[in-house]
Design an enzyme around this catalytic site. Sequence first.
Site, mmCIF file in Angstrom:
data_model
loop_
_atom_site.group_PDB
_atom_site.id
_atom_site.type_symbol
_atom_site.label_atom_id
_atom_site.label_comp_id
_atom_site.label_asym_id
_atom_site.label_seq_id
_atom_site.Cartn_x
_atom_site.Cartn_y
_atom_site.Cartn_z
ATOM 1 N N HIS A 47 3.043 3.797 -8.890
ATOM 2 C CA HIS A 47 2.919 2.377 -9.126
ATOM 3 C C HIS A 47 4.038 1.763 -10.017
ATOM 4 O O HIS A 47 4.438 0.583 -9.873
ATOM 5 C CB HIS A 47 1.681 2.122 -9.818
ATOM 6 C CG HIS A 47 0.477 2.566 -9.180
ATOM 7 N ND1 HIS A 47 0.285 2.082 -8.000
ATOM 8 C CD2 HIS A 47 -0.623 3.354 -9.681
ATOM 9 C CE1 HIS A 47 -0.982 2.586 -7.595
ATOM 10 N NE2 HIS A 47 -1.463 3.268 -8.518
ATOM 11 N N ASP A 59 0.850 -1.356 -0.277
ATOM 12 C CA ASP A 59 -0.015 -0.031 -0.205
ATOM 13 C C ASP A 59 1.017 1.443 0.063
ATOM 14 O O ASP A 59 2.139 1.172 0.470
ATOM 15 C CB ASP A 59 -0.960 0.052 1.257
ATOM 16 C CG ASP A 59 -2.175 0.943 1.022
ATOM 17 O OD1 ASP A 59 -2.131 1.434 0.040
ATOM 18 O OD2 ASP A 59 -2.816 1.218 2.116
ATOM 19 N N LEU A 70 11.794 -19.408 -4.958
ATOM 20 C CA LEU A 70 10.811 -18.794 -4.522
ATOM 21 C C LEU A 70 9.404 -18.905 -5.503
ATOM 22 O O LEU A 70 9.596 -18.825 -6.554
ATOM 23 C CB LEU A 70 10.998 -17.095 -4.388
ATOM 24 C CG LEU A 70 9.803 -16.434 -4.002
ATOM 25 C CD1 LEU A 70 9.844 -16.426 -2.536
ATOM 26 C CD2 LEU A 70 10.264 -14.846 -4.336
HETATM 27 C C1 FPP Z 1 -1.628 0.801 -3.334
HETATM 28 O O1 FPP Z 1 -1.255 1.802 -3.428
HETATM 29 C C2 FPP Z 1 -1.147 -0.370 -4.355
HETATM 30 C C3 FPP Z 1 -1.842 -0.809 -5.373
HETATM 31 C C4 FPP Z 1 -3.183 -0.529 -5.503
HETATM 32 C C5 FPP Z 1 -1.503 -1.753 -6.198
HETATM 33 C C6 FPP Z 1 -0.066 -2.392 -6.196
HETATM 34 C C7 FPP Z 1 0.485 -2.580 -7.373
HETATM 35 C C8 FPP Z 1 1.976 -2.364 -7.676
HETATM 36 C C9 FPP Z 1 2.982 -2.449 -6.621
HETATM 37 C C10 FPP Z 1 2.509 -2.285 -8.973
HETATM 38 C C11 FPP Z 1 2.475 -3.574 -10.134
HETATM 39 C C12 FPP Z 1 2.448 -4.749 -9.546
HETATM 40 C C13 FPP Z 1 3.119 -5.599 -9.839
HETATM 41 C C14 FPP Z 1 3.356 -7.158 -9.307
HETATM 42 C C15 FPP Z 1 4.230 -5.318 -11.068
HETATM 43 P P1 FPP Z 1 -2.458 2.773 -3.674
HETATM 44 O O2 FPP Z 1 -2.554 3.243 -4.883
HETATM 45 O O3 FPP Z 1 -3.617 2.468 -2.840
HETATM 46 O O4 FPP Z 1 -1.497 3.941 -2.675
HETATM 47 P P2 FPP Z 1 -2.435 5.204 -1.669
HETATM 48 O O5 FPP Z 1 -2.828 4.495 -0.690
HETATM 49 O O6 FPP Z 1 -1.355 5.959 -1.316
HETATM 50 O O7 FPP Z 1 -3.441 5.781 -2.592
#
Ligand code: FPP
Length: 232
Positions: free
Chosen positions: A29, A12, A123
């Site tokens: 992201h 997150d 892994l």
């Molecule tokens: C939360 O940050 C994260 C996500 C909704 C998606 C997680 C995705 C990635 C790490 C990138 C793609 C993944 C891979 C496996 C290549 P948020 O956008 O909710 O952050 P915020 O809470 O600060 O708004």
Amino acid sequence: MSVPKSLAIIMDGNGRWAKAQGKPRTYGHKVGAENVEKICRACDDLGIKYLTIYAFSTENWKRPETEVKTLMSLLNTYLNKCIKTCMRDNMRFKIIGDKTGLSKELQNTISRLEDVSGKNTGLTLVIAINYGSRDEMRRAFIKASERILSEGKEIRDITEEDITNALDTEGIPDPDFMIRTSGEERLSNFLMWQLSYSEFYFTDVAWPAFDEEELKKAISVYENRHRRFGGV
Ligand code: FPP
């Protein structure tokens, strides 16, 4: 206690991390996706066998269209890259979630990656895409019911094991430890069945900044916990 055999992470804080630097959420992201590769290497070095990460939830479709597109494109690029690198890294990949809701292109990438990496022994990276725990359990209850009826038994004969075996995570050990980054302290529809006995760890560090040192800090907290499975 030793390192967890099976670890789960809610990644997150990508958006807030990017915003704090005056950059668009999509930049968060992108850096978050790069961090997945680093943390996989660190997990492997530490001797962790299974890592399950929450990449895209059933609720994430409600985000702005450009953000959804960026996430889907990052996932497709990452998984395609893994098709080329998984043999070198001896990594096995498994995708959980409702794949039927994904684009045909992504579905094809996923099935190629699962096929080519299926026999690797390093892994295992389990990636949750279009995943929601309630949706997974709903699908598992249907699958378990169909199986039990086909064996000539009754619905009331379904055991906990039957449900475990009907979940998307079939064959993956339940996480010993769950980490959520970026300050929120909730499950957000992630692995609710599988995390029943797991230890939880919450940190204010955002996912793109969660590096190997932060991972080691979390693991050392886990090592000092006394796990309970309902007994004494
Ligand atoms: C939360 O940050 C994260 C996500 C909704 C998606 C997680 C995705 C990635 C790490 C990138 C793609 C993944 C891979 C496996 C290549 P948020 O956008 O909710 O952050 P915020 O809470 O600060 O708004």
